[in-house]
Scaffold this motif. Sequence first.
Motif, mmCIF file in Angstrom:
data_model
loop_
_atom_site.group_PDB
_atom_site.id
_atom_site.type_symbol
_atom_site.label_atom_id
_atom_site.label_comp_id
_atom_site.label_asym_id
_atom_site.label_seq_id
_atom_site.Cartn_x
_atom_site.Cartn_y
_atom_site.Cartn_z
ATOM 1 N N UNK A 32 12.440 15.356 -14.221
ATOM 2 C CA UNK A 32 13.402 14.265 -14.426
ATOM 3 C C UNK A 32 13.630 13.503 -13.126
ATOM 4 N N UNK A 33 13.688 14.223 -12.005
ATOM 5 C CA UNK A 33 13.886 13.586 -10.693
ATOM 6 C C UNK A 33 12.728 12.647 -10.365
ATOM 7 N N UNK A 34 11.513 13.101 -10.638
ATOM 8 C CA UNK A 34 10.336 12.259 -10.376
ATOM 9 C C UNK A 34 10.322 11.045 -11.307
ATOM 10 N N UNK A 35 10.692 11.248 -12.568
ATOM 11 C CA UNK A 35 10.740 10.128 -13.514
ATOM 12 C C UNK A 35 11.754 9.069 -13.066
ATOM 13 N N UNK A 36 12.869 9.517 -12.480
ATOM 14 C CA UNK A 36 13.852 8.568 -11.939
ATOM 15 C C UNK A 36 13.218 7.770 -10.797
ATOM 16 N N UNK A 37 12.460 8.450 -9.943
ATOM 17 C CA UNK A 37 11.764 7.757 -8.845
ATOM 18 C C UNK A 37 10.833 6.670 -9.381
ATOM 19 N N UNK A 87 0.832 -1.205 0.000
ATOM 20 C CA UNK A 87 0.000 0.000 0.000
ATOM 21 C C UNK A 87 0.863 1.249 0.000
ATOM 22 N N UNK A 88 1.941 1.216 0.787
ATOM 23 C CA UNK A 88 2.852 2.358 0.856
ATOM 24 C C UNK A 88 3.512 2.601 -0.492
ATOM 25 N N UNK A 89 3.924 1.511 -1.146
ATOM 26 C CA UNK A 89 4.557 1.634 -2.465
ATOM 27 C C UNK A 89 3.573 2.171 -3.487
ATOM 28 N N UNK A 90 2.327 1.690 -3.444
ATOM 29 C CA UNK A 90 1.301 2.166 -4.377
ATOM 30 C C UNK A 90 1.000 3.646 -4.150
ATOM 31 N N UNK A 91 0.946 4.048 -2.870
ATOM 32 C CA UNK A 91 0.685 5.456 -2.538
ATOM 33 C C UNK A 91 1.803 6.339 -3.061
ATOM 34 N N UNK A 92 3.068 5.904 -2.871
ATOM 35 C CA UNK A 92 4.223 6.668 -3.373
ATOM 36 C C UNK A 92 4.185 6.794 -4.888
ATOM 37 N N UNK A 93 3.820 5.696 -5.547
ATOM 38 C CA UNK A 93 3.754 5.710 -7.008
ATOM 39 C C UNK A 93 2.672 6.667 -7.493
ATOM 40 N N UNK A 94 1.517 6.619 -6.846
ATOM 41 C CA UNK A 94 0.413 7.512 -7.230
ATOM 42 C C UNK A 94 0.816 8.971 -7.030
ATOM 43 N N UNK A 95 1.511 9.242 -5.933
ATOM 44 C CA UNK A 95 1.966 10.605 -5.647
ATOM 45 C C UNK A 95 2.938 11.074 -6.733
ATOM 46 N N UNK A 96 3.884 10.189 -7.103
ATOM 47 C CA UNK A 96 4.861 10.531 -8.136
ATOM 48 C C UNK A 96 4.185 10.769 -9.481
ATOM 49 N N UNK A 97 3.211 9.918 -9.811
ATOM 50 C CA UNK A 97 2.493 10.082 -11.081
ATOM 51 C C UNK A 97 1.708 11.392 -11.108
ATOM 52 N N UNK A 98 1.162 11.770 -9.953
ATOM 53 C CA UNK A 98 0.447 13.044 -9.846
ATOM 54 C C UNK A 98 1.424 14.203 -10.046
ATOM 55 N N UNK A 99 2.615 14.089 -9.469
ATOM 56 C CA UNK A 99 3.643 15.113 -9.641
ATOM 57 C C UNK A 99 4.049 15.247 -11.105
ATOM 58 N N UNK A 100 4.172 14.106 -11.793
ATOM 59 C CA UNK A 100 4.514 14.130 -13.217
ATOM 60 C C UNK A 100 3.482 14.954 -13.979
#
Length: 227
Positions: free
Chosen positions: A41-46, A7-20
């Motif tokens: 670019x930093x978010x895409x690396x994440x 769940x934590x990983x999914x939440x982080x991914x969703x947050x990063x995708x929102x930032x993108x």
Amino acid sequence: MTDKNEKSRDTDKQHSEHLVHQLVQRIDTHPGDADAYYELATVLVDLNSYAQAEELLMKALGLFAAQTDVVEKLRYGLGNVYYAAQDYTKAIQQFDQLGSQWKGAGYLMLAQSYMANGDHKRALAFALTALTSQPQDPATLQVVAENLLALGDMAQAAQYYDQVLALDPKNGRANFDRGLVAMVQGEPYATYFDLAKQQDAGYFEKGQQRLADIERFVQAQQGKTDK
């Protein structure tokens, strides 16, 4: 992996995708905002989207070619993309071109890139150079210590690990490695390993093979001494 970790990983991914999404909109609205390219670019690396991050920064380097300070930052970002993608040769090429403003950070990344490539002598040289501009930086001190350990210079490694732990006593990785150094040097080491296990259980577990190898080495050395 536990449900909580997933769940934590999914939440982080969703947050990063929102930032993108936000950063893409920011670039569309303000195409002259160089920081937006760097941040995207930093978010895409994440998100492990290394090819996209590389393409974005290469485009940005062309767009802002006349702005020296901006080029330096973008080049540093591109070096980090290659480093994250484990393409250390390309990472070194980027970090090696940095000017004075980014040299301190660049030298540290050069050290880490050479270390990842197994070239500990060059890594140590760049880490020591980085240390001249940031002598109290725990990350730089730790890179120096790790390369000294890899080169077998235990006495000097101990000194640098002690500096790291004075600044960052809850550094589990440094405590574990300091314990390895103490073991080789015939000094008390159990406390270091106990702290490492509490502070960074993952690194402690990964280090068990190294620990076993050093225990065998120490026992072999003691056997030679006893004869």
